[in-house]
Design a protein around this motif. Structure first.
Motif, short mmCIF file in Angstrom:
data_model
loop_
_atom_site.label_atom_id
_atom_site.label_comp_id
_atom_site.label_asym_id
_atom_site.label_seq_id
_atom_site.Cartn_x
_atom_site.Cartn_y
_atom_site.Cartn_z
N LEU A 62 0.82 -1.21 0.00
CA LEU A 62 0.00 0.00 0.00
C LEU A 62 0.86 1.26 0.00
CD1 LEU A 62 -2.81 -1.09 2.46
CD2 LEU A 62 -3.01 -0.72 -0.01
N ARG A 63 1.95 1.27 0.78
CA ARG A 63 2.85 2.43 0.78
C ARG A 63 3.47 2.63 -0.60
NH1 ARG A 63 3.67 1.08 6.26
NH2 ARG A 63 5.18 -0.53 5.77
N GLU A 64 3.87 1.53 -1.24
CA GLU A 64 4.45 1.63 -2.58
C GLU A 64 3.43 2.20 -3.56
OE1 GLU A 64 6.11 -1.26 -6.12
OE2 GLU A 64 6.15 -2.00 -4.07
N PHE A 65 2.18 1.71 -3.49
CA PHE A 65 1.13 2.24 -4.35
C PHE A 65 0.96 3.74 -4.13
CE2 PHE A 65 -3.21 3.68 -4.90
CZ PHE A 65 -3.40 3.40 -6.25
N MET A 66 0.96 4.16 -2.86
CA MET A 66 0.79 5.58 -2.56
C MET A 66 1.92 6.41 -3.15
SD MET A 66 -0.59 5.23 1.36
CE MET A 66 -0.78 6.97 1.68
N ARG A 67 3.16 5.92 -3.04
CA ARG A 67 4.30 6.65 -3.61
C ARG A 67 4.18 6.76 -5.13
NH1 ARG A 67 7.12 3.10 0.00
NH2 ARG A 67 7.57 4.22 1.91
N VAL A 68 3.82 5.66 -5.79
CA VAL A 68 3.67 5.67 -7.25
C VAL A 68 2.55 6.62 -7.64
CG1 VAL A 68 2.97 4.27 -9.23
CG2 VAL A 68 4.64 3.38 -7.60
N VAL A 110 1.40 9.27 -6.04
CA VAL A 110 1.84 10.66 -5.85
C VAL A 110 2.80 11.05 -6.96
CG1 VAL A 110 3.17 12.20 -4.35
CG2 VAL A 110 1.41 10.72 -3.37
N ASP A 111 3.76 10.20 -7.27
CA ASP A 111 4.72 10.50 -8.35
C ASP A 111 4.01 10.70 -9.68
OD1 ASP A 111 6.78 10.30 -6.54
OD2 ASP A 111 7.43 8.30 -7.21
N LYS A 112 3.05 9.84 -9.97
CA LYS A 112 2.30 9.95 -11.23
C LYS A 112 1.49 11.24 -11.26
CE LYS A 112 3.04 5.73 -13.01
NZ LYS A 112 3.46 5.38 -14.34
N GLN A 113 0.88 11.60 -10.14
CA GLN A 113 0.07 12.82 -10.10
C GLN A 113 0.93 14.06 -10.31
OE1 GLN A 113 -3.38 13.06 -9.95
NE2 GLN A 113 -3.06 10.92 -10.40
N GLN A 114 2.12 14.04 -9.77
CA GLN A 114 3.01 15.18 -9.95
C GLN A 114 3.43 15.32 -11.41
OE1 GLN A 114 6.01 14.40 -6.99
NE2 GLN A 114 4.78 15.29 -5.37
N GLY A 115 3.44 14.20 -12.12
CA GLY A 115 3.77 14.23 -13.54
C GLY A 115 2.53 14.36 -14.41
N GLN A 116 1.38 14.55 -13.78
CA GLN A 116 0.11 14.71 -14.49
C GLN A 116 -0.26 13.49 -15.33
OE1 GLN A 116 -1.88 17.34 -13.74
NE2 GLN A 116 -0.26 17.80 -12.30
N VAL A 117 0.14 12.30 -14.90
CA VAL A 117 -0.24 11.06 -15.56
C VAL A 117 -1.32 10.41 -14.73
CG1 VAL A 117 0.57 8.78 -16.28
CG2 VAL A 117 2.08 10.76 -16.49
N LEU A 140 -2.89 7.51 -13.22
CA LEU A 140 -2.55 6.13 -12.88
C LEU A 140 -3.70 5.19 -13.21
CD1 LEU A 140 -0.63 4.11 -11.45
CD2 LEU A 140 -1.78 4.72 -9.33
N PHE A 141 -4.92 5.62 -12.97
CA PHE A 141 -6.06 4.73 -13.16
C PHE A 141 -6.34 4.48 -14.64
CE2 PHE A 141 -6.60 6.52 -8.92
CZ PHE A 141 -6.56 5.34 -8.20
N VAL A 142 -6.02 5.42 -15.50
CA VAL A 142 -6.15 5.18 -16.93
C VAL A 142 -5.14 4.13 -17.35
CG1 VAL A 142 -5.85 6.19 -19.22
CG2 VAL A 142 -7.11 7.44 -17.46
N GLU A 143 -3.92 4.21 -16.84
CA GLU A 143 -2.88 3.22 -17.16
C GLU A 143 -3.30 1.84 -16.68
OE1 GLU A 143 0.97 4.36 -15.83
OE2 GLU A 143 0.88 6.30 -16.81
N VAL A 144 -3.87 1.75 -15.50
CA VAL A 144 -4.29 0.45 -14.97
C VAL A 144 -5.42 -0.10 -15.84
CG1 VAL A 144 -5.45 -0.66 -13.02
CG2 VAL A 144 -3.57 0.91 -12.61
N ALA A 145 -6.34 0.73 -16.25
CA ALA A 145 -7.46 0.29 -17.09
C ALA A 145 -6.99 -0.22 -18.45
CB ALA A 145 -8.47 1.43 -17.26
N ARG A 146 -5.88 0.30 -18.95
CA ARG A 146 -5.36 -0.11 -20.25
C ARG A 146 -4.65 -1.46 -20.23
NH1 ARG A 146 -2.73 5.63 -21.89
NH2 ARG A 146 -4.67 6.71 -22.34
N ARG A 147 -4.23 -1.89 -19.02
CA ARG A 147 -3.51 -3.15 -18.92
C ARG A 147 -4.40 -4.32 -19.30
NH1 ARG A 147 -0.93 -4.03 -13.28
NH2 ARG A 147 -2.56 -2.70 -12.63
N PRO A 148 -3.84 -5.29 -20.05
CA PRO A 148 -4.63 -6.48 -20.37
C PRO A 148 -4.95 -7.27 -19.12
CG PRO A 148 -2.41 -6.66 -21.27
CD PRO A 148 -2.51 -5.33 -20.60
#
Length: 61
Positions: A35-41, A43-50, A52-60
């Motif tokens: 859970l801590r790792e997910f939170m770090r990722v 936050v990092d993705k949000q700071q880069g304006q990416v 995360l949930f769109v990326e997860v939805a795209r995964r097969p």
């Protein structure tokens, strides 16, 4: 490892919690660490304006 001085409590369905804990154990990982790792990722993705949930939805599945 840094000192953790804040806590968070969340409520989830028992089935989801059990499946998550089982999946963590299968990878020999502690659920809190995952859970801590997910939170770090997240936050990092949000700071880069990416989105995360769109990326997860795209995964097969």
């Amino acid at each position: 490892m840094s000192i953790k001085d804040s806590g968070m409590r969340i409520r989830v369905e028992k089935e989801l919690r059990d499946a998550f804990v089982t999946a963590c154990r299968e990878q020999d990982r502690v659920a809190a660490d995952v859970l801590r790792e997910f939170m770090r990722v997240f936050v990092d993705k949000q700071q880069g304006q990416v989105d995360l949930f769109v990326e997860v939805a795209r995964r097969p599945k």
